[in-house]
Motif scaffolding. Sequence first.
Motif, mmCIF file in Angstrom:
data_model
loop_
_atom_site.group_PDB
_atom_site.id
_atom_site.type_symbol
_atom_site.label_atom_id
_atom_site.label_comp_id
_atom_site.label_asym_id
_atom_site.label_seq_id
_atom_site.Cartn_x
_atom_site.Cartn_y
_atom_site.Cartn_z
ATOM 1 N N VAL A 53 -4.390 -5.034 -11.770
ATOM 2 C CA VAL A 53 -5.299 -4.085 -11.124
ATOM 3 C C VAL A 53 -6.611 -3.950 -11.885
ATOM 4 C CG1 VAL A 53 -3.452 -2.763 -10.032
ATOM 5 C CG2 VAL A 53 -4.227 -2.125 -12.335
ATOM 6 N N ILE B 194 4.135 2.852 -12.063
ATOM 7 C CA ILE B 194 3.483 3.766 -11.131
ATOM 8 C C ILE B 194 4.000 5.172 -11.388
ATOM 9 C CG2 ILE B 194 2.967 4.262 -8.713
ATOM 10 C CD1 ILE B 194 3.637 1.335 -8.105
ATOM 11 N N LEU C 147 1.461 8.084 -6.713
ATOM 12 C CA LEU C 147 0.666 7.341 -5.752
ATOM 13 C C LEU C 147 -0.810 7.695 -5.880
ATOM 14 C CD1 LEU C 147 2.972 7.435 -2.608
ATOM 15 C CD2 LEU C 147 2.389 5.441 -3.998
ATOM 16 N N ALA D 181 0.833 -1.211 0.000
ATOM 17 C CA ALA D 181 0.000 0.000 0.000
ATOM 18 C C ALA D 181 0.863 1.254 0.000
ATOM 19 C CB ALA D 181 -0.925 -0.017 1.208
ATOM 20 N N GLU E 286 -2.468 8.415 -8.636
ATOM 21 C CA GLU E 286 -3.042 7.691 -9.761
ATOM 22 C C GLU E 286 -3.052 6.191 -9.513
ATOM 23 O OE1 GLU E 286 -2.409 7.378 -14.610
ATOM 24 O OE2 GLU E 286 -0.662 7.599 -13.306
ATOM 25 N N GLY E 287 -2.015 5.693 -8.854
ATOM 26 C CA GLY E 287 -1.898 4.268 -8.616
ATOM 27 C C GLY E 287 -1.269 3.548 -9.795
ATOM 28 N N GLY F 197 2.358 1.453 -3.545
ATOM 29 C CA GLY F 197 1.440 1.341 -4.672
ATOM 30 C C GLY F 197 1.698 0.141 -5.552
#
Length: 457
Positions: A39, A202, A205, A12, A207-208, A15
């Motif tokens: 994802v 990535i 963070l 987490a 946007e992920g 990411g």
Amino acid sequence: MKIRDRVSALLAEYGIPSAAVGVLRDGVITEFAVGVKNVETAEPATTETVYQCGSMTKTWTALAFLQLVDEGKADLDEPIRTYLPEFAVADPETTAKLTARHLLNHTNGIEEAFGDPGEDDDIHERMVENIAVAPQVFPLGHTHGYSAALGYAILARIMEVLDGKGWDDVMRDRLFTPLGLSGTNSRPGQVDETRAATGHLIRSLAEGPVVTPMDYLPRAFGPGGGITSTVRDVLTLAQVLLDGGIAPDGTRIVSARSVREMMRSRVPIPDPYMFGPEWALGLIVCDWHGETVYATDGSTIGQNARLRILPDANTAVVVLTNGGPRESFARKVFREILGTVPELPKPDPDLKLDLSRYEGVYERPGTRYEVSADGGALHLTLDLDPMQAEFLGKPARLRYELLPVSPTHFLMPSADPLEDTQTVAIYDFTDGAARYLHTNCRVHPRRGSSIRTPAST
């Protein structure tokens, strides 16, 4: 499980979509996986998920080559032309004297100028043909400079000639099948897509993670970066190395002598801090507070593989991910499992350097670093590939401050929380000014410096 919870928290924080972690201790494997394979589908990762190993592949290729050495078909120190009479590059000395040992420990110095060899089954033969006029980045054996694809492709071609079959078949017959590996392959088309992790990049963070635009590396990288595997299969490789060449079921894969040679034949790495101070035959040699630890790492466009082998503790740990920073995440996981893990050095603010000796442009095709002095400090500017910069949402030129650790070593921190602190070596002051810049194991000659044989330097 405390470690599992810690890994979930780190995913987490960074990411990263998923991680698979395995520990081999005294022949017993403990493994777990957390996160998702993709994802977009949110399908959970498991210990059976197949990840891309990237340059960890080089250890597999080295192991298979040493089988040929055991059988007397190959020799580490015979000229490559013994097996490939047609082999030639621009430098006559390298053409005549290049050996498998140079290729295995990345001291060959040949530029990765193999053009476009295509994707057909003759790819390694074509790569060897295409380097007939390839120049030297540095003289043969003069320093360590990582070869991402070419060096191990030449080894693969030797293996093909000696075994009379393609490299993929060599790996299957010599390693994958004898080791009973159900999740390890050397070609994308062989991968069970229902088990495959998807790579992610990535950009921020907020946007992920986003799915990588490149599913797999080109086939030219196969012998040096094309293997896909699982946690358990990678630890099977580790057990062969821990047990002197013997597989978990008792099958001898290579001789104990060859395993010792893999570990003990070493050359120094100009930048000793990011990975380790020495490079062996398909393995990195690390010093963990006086304990010798062997590493084999790899990254593709969106996936990372990290393996640490601790012979003194009869232990190995593997971390496989499908996104995120390459080093800091794995380092934290290793610390959770193994306790103390070496950290990067601290800069020395009292060092007084003649900054003019470091200034210059250091480059190879596709990569350009400019080192300049500004305000009493050194800075490094990296030119990004325009397509890479656009996809990642980064400027075309990235500028970093170089913080000196020693007269030849520097830290290169980033303001981007998703970018690991890098280490840089700027060294070889034979002509007064530095001749080489070494970072991420790659070496880049200073523009204007001559490529001379060691005897003339």
